[in-house]
Design a protein around this motif. Structure first.
Motif, short mmCIF file in Angstrom:
data_model
loop_
_atom_site.label_atom_id
_atom_site.label_comp_id
_atom_site.label_asym_id
_atom_site.label_seq_id
_atom_site.Cartn_x
_atom_site.Cartn_y
_atom_site.Cartn_z
N PRO A 104 8.49 3.60 1.35
CA PRO A 104 9.03 3.72 -0.01
C PRO A 104 8.33 2.76 -0.97
O PRO A 104 8.10 1.61 -0.65
N GLY A 105 7.97 3.27 -2.15
CA GLY A 105 7.43 2.43 -3.20
C GLY A 105 5.92 2.24 -3.20
O GLY A 105 5.40 1.51 -4.05
N VAL A 106 5.19 2.87 -2.27
CA VAL A 106 3.74 2.71 -2.24
C VAL A 106 3.12 3.49 -3.40
O VAL A 106 3.41 4.67 -3.59
N THR A 107 2.27 2.81 -4.17
CA THR A 107 1.60 3.48 -5.29
C THR A 107 0.13 3.74 -5.00
O THR A 107 -0.48 4.59 -5.65
N GLU A 108 -0.44 3.00 -4.03
CA GLU A 108 -1.87 3.13 -3.75
C GLU A 108 -2.15 2.54 -2.37
O GLU A 108 -1.53 1.55 -1.97
N ILE A 109 -3.09 3.15 -1.65
CA ILE A 109 -3.57 2.60 -0.39
C ILE A 109 -5.08 2.46 -0.52
O ILE A 109 -5.78 3.41 -0.86
N VAL A 110 -5.58 1.26 -0.24
CA VAL A 110 -6.99 0.93 -0.41
C VAL A 110 -7.61 0.63 0.95
O VAL A 110 -7.06 -0.17 1.72
N ASP A 111 -8.74 1.25 1.24
CA ASP A 111 -9.49 0.98 2.47
C ASP A 111 -10.10 -0.41 2.41
O ASP A 111 -10.55 -0.85 1.34
N GLN A 112 -10.15 -1.10 3.53
CA GLN A 112 -10.70 -2.46 3.58
C GLN A 112 -12.16 -2.52 3.15
O GLN A 112 -12.66 -3.58 2.77
#
Length: 127
Positions: A104-112
């Motif tokens: 819940p609440g994730v706006t973005e996922i960034v690769d390392q």
């Protein structure tokens, strides 16, 4: 050893309630969730969590999420808006990414490997 990691950005800073919601999601979806026992005296000892209510309070939290033979580490800080993960790369979706999906609440996922975006997040004080 090569690892695979991601950073999830959340809409709001982590609170006790949001951290428990994250734990509930992990406990529902994965075989086992362990928390690294807070404090220098504990070393790297972990405690298996059976429910989100068993969370050991700390400002800086570390978890090991286990699914079968695979595991991922997750790191978060209370009152911050990110979770960082690391794990082993696999042919399928990496567990270090899977643990961030559906939270819940994730706006973005960034690769390392996205150094440009990670630098922006750090510059903005999110990491």
């Amino acid at each position: 050893m090569i690892s695979r990691g991601y950073v999830a950005v959340f809409s709001k800073p982590h609170t006790d309630a949001s951290i428990r919601a994250i734990l509930t999601s992990w406990l529902d979806r994965f075989t086992r969730v362990e928390q690294v026992i807070p404090g220098a005296q504990a070393g790297n000892s972990t405690l298996a969590l059976a429910s989100a209510e068993e969370l050991l309070p700390s400002d800086h939290l570390q978890f090991r999420i286990i699914q079968g033979e695979d595991f991922s580490w997750a790191y978060l800080t209370r009152n911050r808006r990110v979770i960082e993960t690391t794990g082993l790369p696999t042919e399928q979706i990496a567990l270090s990414l899977d643990v961030l999906l559906e939270l819940p609440g994730v706006t973005e996922i960034v690769d390392q490997s996205d150094d440009r975006r990670l630098d922006e997040l750090e510059r903005d004080g999110l990491m």
